[in-house]
Design a protein around this motif. Sequence first.
Motif, PDB file in Angstrom:
ATOM      1  N   ASP A  42       0.816  -1.220   0.000  1.00  0.00           N
ATOM      2  CA  ASP A  42       0.000   0.000   0.000  1.00  0.00           C
ATOM      3  C   ASP A  42       0.855   1.278   0.000  1.00  0.00           C
ATOM      4  OD1 ASP A  42       0.989   0.053   2.599  1.00  0.00           O
ATOM      5  OD2 ASP A  42      -0.993   0.117   3.557  1.00  0.00           O
ATOM      6  N   GLY A  43       2.189   1.123  -0.048  1.00  0.00           N
ATOM      7  CA  GLY A  43       3.077   2.282  -0.094  1.00  0.00           C
ATOM      8  C   GLY A  43       3.569   2.745   1.269  1.00  0.00           C
ATOM      9  N   THR A  44       2.968   2.232   2.349  1.00  0.00           N
ATOM     10  CA  THR A  44       3.468   2.589   3.676  1.00  0.00           C
ATOM     11  C   THR A  44       4.821   1.926   3.889  1.00  0.00           C
ATOM     12  OG1 THR A  44       2.325   0.752   4.761  1.00  0.00           O
ATOM     13  CG2 THR A  44       1.145   2.876   4.654  1.00  0.00           C
ATOM     14  N   ARG A  45       5.548   2.433   4.856  1.00  0.00           N
ATOM     15  CA  ARG A  45       6.854   1.871   5.177  1.00  0.00           C
ATOM     16  C   ARG A  45       6.898   1.514   6.654  1.00  0.00           C
ATOM     17  NH1 ARG A  45      11.070   5.754   1.807  1.00  0.00           N
ATOM     18  NH2 ARG A  45      10.201   5.257  -0.226  1.00  0.00           N
ATOM     19  N   ARG A  46       7.514   0.384   6.925  1.00  0.00           N
ATOM     20  CA  ARG A  46       7.672  -0.062   8.320  1.00  0.00           C
ATOM     21  C   ARG A  46       9.157  -0.037   8.663  1.00  0.00           C
ATOM     22  NH1 ARG A  46       4.828  -3.107  12.196  1.00  0.00           N
ATOM     23  NH2 ARG A  46       6.195  -4.366  13.492  1.00  0.00           N
ATOM     24  N   TRP A  47       9.501   0.865   9.580  1.00  0.00           N
ATOM     25  CA  TRP A  47      10.872   0.983  10.071  1.00  0.00           C
ATOM     26  C   TRP A  47      11.010   0.107  11.304  1.00  0.00           C
ATOM     27  CZ3 TRP A  47      14.325   5.644   9.651  1.00  0.00           C
ATOM     28  CH2 TRP A  47      14.021   6.432   8.550  1.00  0.00           C
ATOM     29  N   THR A  48      12.055  -0.708  11.363  1.00  0.00           N
ATOM     30  CA  THR A  48      12.369  -1.460  12.570  1.00  0.00           C
ATOM     31  C   THR A  48      13.732  -0.977  13.051  1.00  0.00           C
ATOM     32  OG1 THR A  48      11.092  -3.360  11.824  1.00  0.00           O
ATOM     33  CG2 THR A  48      12.704  -3.747  13.579  1.00  0.00           C
ATOM     34  N   SER A  79       9.133  -0.891  16.216  1.00  0.00           N
ATOM     35  CA  SER A  79       8.746  -0.709  14.821  1.00  0.00           C
ATOM     36  C   SER A  79       7.796   0.474  14.692  1.00  0.00           C
ATOM     37  CB  SER A  79       8.071  -1.966  14.275  1.00  0.00           C
ATOM     38  OG  SER A  79       9.014  -3.002  14.176  1.00  0.00           O
ATOM     39  N   PHE A  80       7.955   1.185  13.587  1.00  0.00           N
ATOM     40  CA  PHE A  80       7.141   2.358  13.282  1.00  0.00           C
ATOM     41  C   PHE A  80       6.613   2.194  11.864  1.00  0.00           C
ATOM     42  CE2 PHE A  80      10.656   3.615  15.989  1.00  0.00           C
ATOM     43  CZ  PHE A  80      10.065   4.375  16.979  1.00  0.00           C
ATOM     44  N   THR A  81       5.313   2.346  11.677  1.00  0.00           N
ATOM     45  CA  THR A  81       4.752   2.314  10.333  1.00  0.00           C
ATOM     46  C   THR A  81       4.338   3.729   9.974  1.00  0.00           C
ATOM     47  OG1 THR A  81       4.003   0.053  10.665  1.00  0.00           O
ATOM     48  CG2 THR A  81       3.022   1.262   8.827  1.00  0.00           C
ATOM     49  N   VAL A  82       4.822   4.181   8.805  1.00  0.00           N
ATOM     50  CA  VAL A  82       4.574   5.558   8.377  1.00  0.00           C
ATOM     51  C   VAL A  82       3.991   5.582   6.970  1.00  0.00           C
ATOM     52  CG1 VAL A  82       6.383   6.538   9.847  1.00  0.00           C
ATOM     53  CG2 VAL A  82       6.951   5.819   7.522  1.00  0.00           C
ATOM     54  N   ARG A  83       3.335   6.675   6.664  1.00  0.00           N
ATOM     55  CA  ARG A  83       2.799   6.905   5.317  1.00  0.00           C
ATOM     56  C   ARG A  83       3.335   8.237   4.810  1.00  0.00           C
ATOM     57  NH1 ARG A  83      -3.441   8.941   6.190  1.00  0.00           N
ATOM     58  NH2 ARG A  83      -2.873  10.846   7.283  1.00  0.00           N
ATOM     59  N   ARG A  84       3.366   8.367   3.511  1.00  0.00           N
ATOM     60  CA  ARG A  84       3.843   9.608   2.911  1.00  0.00           C
ATOM     61  C   ARG A  84       2.795  10.703   3.134  1.00  0.00           C
ATOM     62  NH1 ARG A  84       7.760  10.260  -1.038  1.00  0.00           N
ATOM     63  NH2 ARG A  84       7.592   8.096  -1.704  1.00  0.00           N
ATOM     64  N   ALA A  85       3.227  11.820   3.697  1.00  0.00           N
ATOM     65  CA  ALA A  85       2.338  12.953   3.927  1.00  0.00           C
ATOM     66  C   ALA A  85       2.563  14.042   2.879  1.00  0.00           C
ATOM     67  CB  ALA A  85       2.565  13.530   5.323  1.00  0.00           C
ATOM     68  N   THR A  86       3.793  14.186   2.420  1.00  0.00           N
ATOM     69  CA  THR A  86       4.147  15.188   1.406  1.00  0.00           C
ATOM     70  C   THR A  86       5.073  14.538   0.401  1.00  0.00           C
ATOM     71  OG1 THR A  86       4.005  16.965   3.038  1.00  0.00           O
ATOM     72  CG2 THR A  86       5.218  17.451   1.012  1.00  0.00           C
ATOM     73  N   ASN A  87       4.777  14.782  -0.873  1.00  0.00           N
ATOM     74  CA  ASN A  87       5.600  14.239  -1.948  1.00  0.00           C
ATOM     75  C   ASN A  87       5.696  15.302  -3.042  1.00  0.00           C
ATOM     76  OD1 ASN A  87       7.064  12.565  -3.597  1.00  0.00           O
ATOM     77  ND2 ASN A  87       5.299  11.333  -4.228  1.00  0.00           N
ATOM     78  N   LYS A  88       6.591  16.259  -2.836  1.00  0.00           N
ATOM     79  CA  LYS A  88       6.772  17.360  -3.776  1.00  0.00           C
ATOM     80  C   LYS A  88       8.227  17.394  -4.224  1.00  0.00           C
ATOM     81  CE  LYS A  88       3.158  20.019  -1.572  1.00  0.00           C
ATOM     82  NZ  LYS A  88       2.806  21.203  -0.806  1.00  0.00           N
ATOM     83  N   PRO A  89       8.515  18.046  -5.330  1.00  0.00           N
ATOM     84  CA  PRO A  89       9.907  18.119  -5.789  1.00  0.00           C
ATOM     85  C   PRO A  89      10.863  18.714  -4.753  1.00  0.00           C
ATOM     86  CG  PRO A  89       8.423  18.868  -7.525  1.00  0.00           C
ATOM     87  CD  PRO A  89       7.589  18.673  -6.283  1.00  0.00           C
ATOM     88  N   GLN A 124       0.813   4.023  19.562  1.00  0.00           N
ATOM     89  CA  GLN A 124       1.943   3.848  20.477  1.00  0.00           C
ATOM     90  C   GLN A 124       3.286   4.317  19.940  1.00  0.00           C
ATOM     91  OE1 GLN A 124       1.864  -0.316  21.661  1.00  0.00           O
ATOM     92  NE2 GLN A 124       0.785   0.300  23.513  1.00  0.00           N
ATOM     93  N   ASN A 125       3.621   3.985  18.706  1.00  0.00           N
ATOM     94  CA  ASN A 125       4.965   4.245  18.175  1.00  0.00           C
ATOM     95  C   ASN A 125       4.888   5.248  17.028  1.00  0.00           C
ATOM     96  OD1 ASN A 125       5.852   2.266  19.952  1.00  0.00           O
ATOM     97  ND2 ASN A 125       5.748   0.671  18.408  1.00  0.00           N
ATOM     98  N   PRO A 164       3.154   9.101  11.005  1.00  0.00           N
ATOM     99  CA  PRO A 164       2.528   7.868  11.499  1.00  0.00           C
ATOM    100  C   PRO A 164       1.162   7.644  10.847  1.00  0.00           C
ATOM    101  CG  PRO A 164       3.203   9.294  13.313  1.00  0.00           C
ATOM    102  CD  PRO A 164       3.361  10.085  12.056  1.00  0.00           C
ATOM    103  N   LEU A 165       0.764   6.401  10.764  1.00  0.00           N
ATOM    104  CA  LEU A 165      -0.575   6.097  10.273  1.00  0.00           C
ATOM    105  C   LEU A 165      -1.605   6.689  11.237  1.00  0.00           C
ATOM    106  CD1 LEU A 165      -0.167   2.334   9.287  1.00  0.00           C
ATOM    107  CD2 LEU A 165      -0.058   4.334   7.811  1.00  0.00           C
ATOM    108  N   PRO A 166      -2.759   7.094  10.742  1.00  0.00           N
ATOM    109  CA  PRO A 166      -3.780   7.696  11.629  1.00  0.00           C
ATOM    110  C   PRO A 166      -4.197   6.778  12.770  1.00  0.00           C
ATOM    111  CG  PRO A 166      -4.390   7.993   9.321  1.00  0.00           C
ATOM    112  CD  PRO A 166      -3.187   7.090   9.337  1.00  0.00           C
TER     113      PRO A 166
END
Length: 166
Positions: free
Chosen positions: A50-56, A70-80, A93-94, A87-89
């Motif tokens: 789904d494009g999210t990333r999980r950092w361990t 572990s931290f799961t994140v999603r892209r919030a800004t994608n500009k040049p 906890q993390n 963090p996911l909504p």
Amino acid sequence: MIVYLFRIGASFTGQLKASVEPEEARDFFDDPRTFTELMPNVESVTVRPDGTRRWTIRAEVPLLGAMRVSFTVRRATNKPHALEWEPLPEEKQNFLRYSAAFATIETGTLVRFIQSVELRRQRAADLHGLAGWLGANRISRELQLRLTETMNVFLQRARAKLERIS
């Protein structure tokens, strides 16, 4: 509703100058391998379908010993000129936030970073058996020192690798 009474956190703001084009720097810092190869304590950054990333991250935490989070994140800004991960909504906890902004300068690119980490738990013991005894403020100070040290090493390594690539 769950109340999180025990919170620790740290944040870092820094920058680097590299003699590369902004697009090259942006691609470099958008690649998850950059973090696993250059940032101390990052075991993996897994890109999910789904494009999210999980950092361990596994680190020796002063006073507490080795911890893996572990931290799961999603892209919030994608500009040049900017990347941001949050963090996911539904995360409770993390929390990991990371942003990088890219600006053209005479000698190449100025990259400005912001990274923050927060761990929330209902009780101190949910984080670690000694956490209540040590207290959130003391653990946060140690976490701040460790994050600053880690990010400074990362920026040094990233600049060196960026400039070797170009």
